[in-house]
Each structure stands twice: as structure tokens, then as C-alpha cells.
Design an enzyme around this catalytic site. Sequence first.
Site, PDB file in Angstrom:
ATOM      1  N   ARG A   1     -12.029   1.433  10.203  1.00 13.89           N
ATOM      2  CA  ARG A   1     -10.683   1.013   9.764  1.00 13.89           C
ATOM      3  C   ARG A   1     -10.039   0.353  10.954  1.00 13.89           C
ATOM      4  O   ARG A   1      -9.786   1.005  11.977  1.00 13.89           O
ATOM      5  CB  ARG A   1      -9.861   2.204   9.289  1.00 13.89           C
ATOM      6  CG  ARG A   1      -8.396   1.850   9.092  1.00 13.89           C
ATOM      7  CD  ARG A   1      -7.588   2.914   8.416  1.00 13.89           C
ATOM      8  NE  ARG A   1      -7.972   3.065   7.028  1.00 13.89           N
ATOM      9  CZ  ARG A   1      -7.268   3.746   6.110  1.00 13.89           C
ATOM     10  NH1 ARG A   1      -6.147   4.332   6.461  1.00 13.89           N
ATOM     11  NH2 ARG A   1      -7.684   3.839   4.870  1.00 13.89           N
TER      12      ARG A   1
ATOM     13  N   HIS B   1      -9.446  -3.885   1.444  1.00 21.11           N
ATOM     14  CA  HIS B   1      -9.755  -2.456   1.318  1.00 21.11           C
ATOM     15  C   HIS B   1     -10.839  -2.293   0.237  1.00 21.11           C
ATOM     16  O   HIS B   1     -10.582  -1.762  -0.851  1.00 21.11           O
ATOM     17  CB  HIS B   1      -8.485  -1.696   0.951  1.00 21.11           C
ATOM     18  CG  HIS B   1      -8.513  -0.235   1.294  1.00 21.11           C
ATOM     19  ND1 HIS B   1      -9.649   0.416   1.768  1.00 21.11           N
ATOM     20  CD2 HIS B   1      -7.546   0.732   1.222  1.00 21.11           C
ATOM     21  CE1 HIS B   1      -9.358   1.689   1.976  1.00 21.11           C
ATOM     22  NE2 HIS B   1      -8.108   1.905   1.658  1.00 21.11           N
TER      23      HIS B   1
ATOM     24  N   GLN C   1     -11.664   1.183  -1.449  1.00 16.21           N
ATOM     25  CA  GLN C   1     -10.600   1.635  -2.348  1.00 16.21           C
ATOM     26  C   GLN C   1     -10.730   0.959  -3.712  1.00 16.21           C
ATOM     27  O   GLN C   1     -10.692   1.614  -4.758  1.00 16.21           O
ATOM     28  CB  GLN C   1      -9.225   1.307  -1.728  1.00 16.21           C
ATOM     29  CG  GLN C   1      -8.040   1.597  -2.621  1.00 16.21           C
ATOM     30  CD  GLN C   1      -7.787   3.090  -2.811  1.00 16.21           C
ATOM     31  OE1 GLN C   1      -7.649   3.817  -1.844  1.00 16.21           O
ATOM     32  NE2 GLN C   1      -7.738   3.547  -4.053  1.00 16.21           N
TER      33      GLN C   1
ATOM     34  N   ASP D   1       1.804  -0.069  -4.973  1.00 16.21           N
ATOM     35  CA  ASP D   1       1.501   0.306  -3.582  1.00 16.21           C
ATOM     36  C   ASP D   1       2.817   0.248  -2.803  1.00 16.21           C
ATOM     37  O   ASP D   1       3.844  -0.206  -3.324  1.00 16.21           O
ATOM     38  CB  ASP D   1       0.460  -0.686  -3.023  1.00 16.21           C
ATOM     39  CG  ASP D   1      -0.167  -0.237  -1.708  1.00 16.21           C
ATOM     40  OD1 ASP D   1       0.170   0.857  -1.211  1.00 16.21           O
ATOM     41  OD2 ASP D   1      -0.981  -1.004  -1.151  1.00 16.21           O
TER      42      ASP D   1
ATOM     43  N   CYS E   1      -2.825   3.660  -4.851  1.00 17.39           N
ATOM     44  CA  CYS E   1      -3.900   4.006  -3.904  1.00 17.39           C
ATOM     45  C   CYS E   1      -3.484   5.170  -3.005  1.00 17.39           C
ATOM     46  O   CYS E   1      -4.348   5.823  -2.424  1.00 17.39           O
ATOM     47  CB  CYS E   1      -4.270   2.792  -3.079  1.00 17.39           C
ATOM     48  SG  CYS E   1      -2.837   2.026  -2.288  1.00 17.39           S
TER      49      CYS E   1
ATOM     50  N   ARG F   1     -12.378   8.627  -4.600  1.00 19.70           N
ATOM     51  CA  ARG F   1     -12.742   8.097  -3.280  1.00 19.70           C
ATOM     52  C   ARG F   1     -13.960   8.852  -2.752  1.00 19.70           C
ATOM     53  O   ARG F   1     -14.882   8.263  -2.190  1.00 19.70           O
ATOM     54  CB  ARG F   1     -11.578   8.231  -2.276  1.00 19.70           C
ATOM     55  CG  ARG F   1     -10.372   7.352  -2.545  1.00 19.70           C
ATOM     56  CD  ARG F   1     -10.685   5.854  -2.413  1.00 19.70           C
ATOM     57  NE  ARG F   1     -11.280   5.487  -1.150  1.00 19.70           N
ATOM     58  CZ  ARG F   1     -10.601   5.215  -0.026  1.00 19.70           C
ATOM     59  NH1 ARG F   1      -9.283   5.224  -0.042  1.00 19.70           N
ATOM     60  NH2 ARG F   1     -11.231   4.880   1.098  1.00 19.70           N
TER      61      ARG F   1
HETATM   62  N1   CP Z   1      -5.699   4.885   0.093  1.00 23.50           N
HETATM   63  C1   CP Z   1      -6.075   5.103   1.379  1.00 23.50           C
HETATM   64  O1   CP Z   1      -6.856   4.356   1.961  1.00 23.50           O
HETATM   65  O2   CP Z   1      -5.540   6.234   1.915  1.00 23.50           O
HETATM   66  P1   CP Z   1      -5.640   6.651   3.457  1.00 23.50           P
HETATM   67  O3   CP Z   1      -4.825   5.666   4.240  1.00 23.50           O
HETATM   68  O4   CP Z   1      -5.076   8.033   3.501  1.00 23.50           O
HETATM   69  O5   CP Z   1      -7.088   6.602   3.873  1.00 23.50           O
END
Ligand code: CP
Length: 336
Positions: free
Chosen positions: A103, A130, A133, A228, A269, A297
Site C-alpha cells: 500500500r 484499489h 477492494q 466512500d 468500502c 476482503r
Molecule cells: N477498504 C480498505 O481498504 O480499508 P483499510 O484502509 O482499512 O484497509
Amino acid sequence: MLKHFILTQDFSKEELLGIIELAKLLKTADKEGACPRLLQGASLGMLFEEPSTRTRISFEVAMTKLGGHALYLKPGEIHLGVRESLADTSRVISRMVDVIEARTLKHETVVGLAKDATVPIINGLTDYNHPTQVLCDVMTMMEHCPKGKKLEDLHVSFVGDATNVCSSLMWICTHLGMHFTHVSPTAYQVKEEWQAIARENCKTSGGTLTVTDDPAAGVKDADFIYTDLWWWVGQEDEIPDRRAAFMPKFQVNKELLAKAPPHAKVMHCLPASRNVEATDEVLDGPQSIIFDQAENRLHMEKGILVWFVYPRLKKPSAELVAHHKGKIEDFLSTRG
Ligand code: CP
């Protein structure tokens, strides 16, 4: 050939649906307490430049359930383009683990890691993408598909800011032949060059893309209403302007939900700013599937890990392992 999971655009519809099918098989096995240990002895390096709840936990638990091991390398813990080149970091980590999840603040960092990696790199979120996701989100939509509809019939209305999840969802939906609408004030709509990628997808997939600032029109056919955050870390100065632009017209609340078909499901998300982009009443209401989405997830990360890592693992016979164990024991016995 070494393949990374950086953009869903890099994969065919068949490949993406294949990963989803694999995730569903692993979910079923897991629900019966019978998750196969397909990645026994394998290691996952997890690099984070930003905090995470879902991505971090789902990848780590997925690896454990598959019989492997995950290392959480928290923001600032390793040299990631600081004091060591990105190329060297990537080469070194590749020598020690079987797969890397990253990330990063900038998409270019994940691309840079992949350039020199000798193991698969999985994009765990960048500034505009992402993929883990949204692949999970399509799986969740398939599980909640209205009776009589198939994937290509589904209408997804994303109401809110053009976040990294919004752009990724737009790309995967249009790639898979689904119907995607971005509902947002004009100033916060997904940018034209990203829309162009989605429109290109639609030419071959049969999907459609609509961008509108009219919430009622944008959700009238929605099977799924997705939202979001309206702002993120680093956008604190913009909060008053953003709040004024989105509230109340673009909030996912019961008034907006009433303009959608009665079967429409609500997705997010997470993390959510409750009673900002969506009300508690909706997020905790009967049409919400946000926690199914969050749980998926975990199942999707298992699918992704097995898809990319299992074929690469050596599967030695019990005889070969016994042979090496015997040689090592013989060596140790000579040393008293
Ligand atoms: N939706 C998501 O990626 O959550 P986090 O930032 O908690 O990983």
C-alpha cells in the site's frame, strides 16, 4: 511468466472472474472449517505507507489460513525509496518472501517495486487504484445479485467523490460489461482521462458509463449504491468546500434510497464517516451489505494469494524432504 496484480485492466474478464470463482471456493471451504493449506511454508511481505484495518488484517489472516506466514511492515518501518533505492529494496525482499503486498502513497511506487521484483506484487491501494477492494466488491455483488439478473445486467451507482475506489470500481465494472454511474457534483467527478479508459472498456464489453450531477437520475436503475469518504488525510483544508458541495444532495440517506429500486443494496468500502457520506440509518439498515463486503476482503485475499502464488511454489515429495532432513541430521550428528 511473473505476473503482478497492480491494475484490474491488466487482466482479461475471464481471469478476473476466475480469481472470483477461486475466492468463492476458498470461502466455502473456510466456512466449513476446511481451508486447504495451499501456501504452506510461504511468506507474504506486507508493506504499508498508510494505515489500514481491512487490507492489513485480511491479507495476514488469509496467509495464516492458507498455511503461510505474513510480515506486517508498518509505515516508516523499512527503507522504501529512502536510504535505499526502490529497486534494491524490491530485489532484496523478493529473495526472502514469495509474494509482496504494498500500500503506497503513489501508484508509481508500486509500479517501481514491480519493475525489479522477482515475486508477484499485489497492489494494496495507491493514490488512484484499489484493485483488491473492487475485485472483492464484484464478488459481493455477485452474491447479492438480484434474482433473474446476471453480472452484465447490474447497475452500480457510485455516489460521492472520485476516490481511488471510485476509479477502480468504474474500470472493473466497465471491463466486466456492467453499467457504472458516477453521481457527483461536477467539480468532483472522475477525471476525463480516467473516464476515457472506462469508455474504451465499454466498446468491447457491452458495459456503459454515465456521469451525472443528478442523484435521482443517477440511482433510479441502481442495483447497488456505493459510496466512500468525501475527504481523506491531507484534504483537511478542503473540508468546508467539500461538505458544502456534497451535503445534503449527495448523501446516501433514506430519501436518496427511496429514489432507487426497492431491491438496491448499499455498499461502502469502509472506513466510513458516519452521517457524512451516508447516514447510520442506511449503513445499518436492511439494504446495507457493508459488512458482507468487508468480510469478503478476507476471502478475496485468499483467492488472490492462491492464484498468484500457488502455481509458483515448489511442491517437493515427502521423499525429497526426508532425504534433505537425513543429510542435515547426519551432518549435525558428526558435530557431537
Ligand atoms: N477498504 C480498505 O481498504 O480499508 P483499510 O484502509 O482499512 O484497509
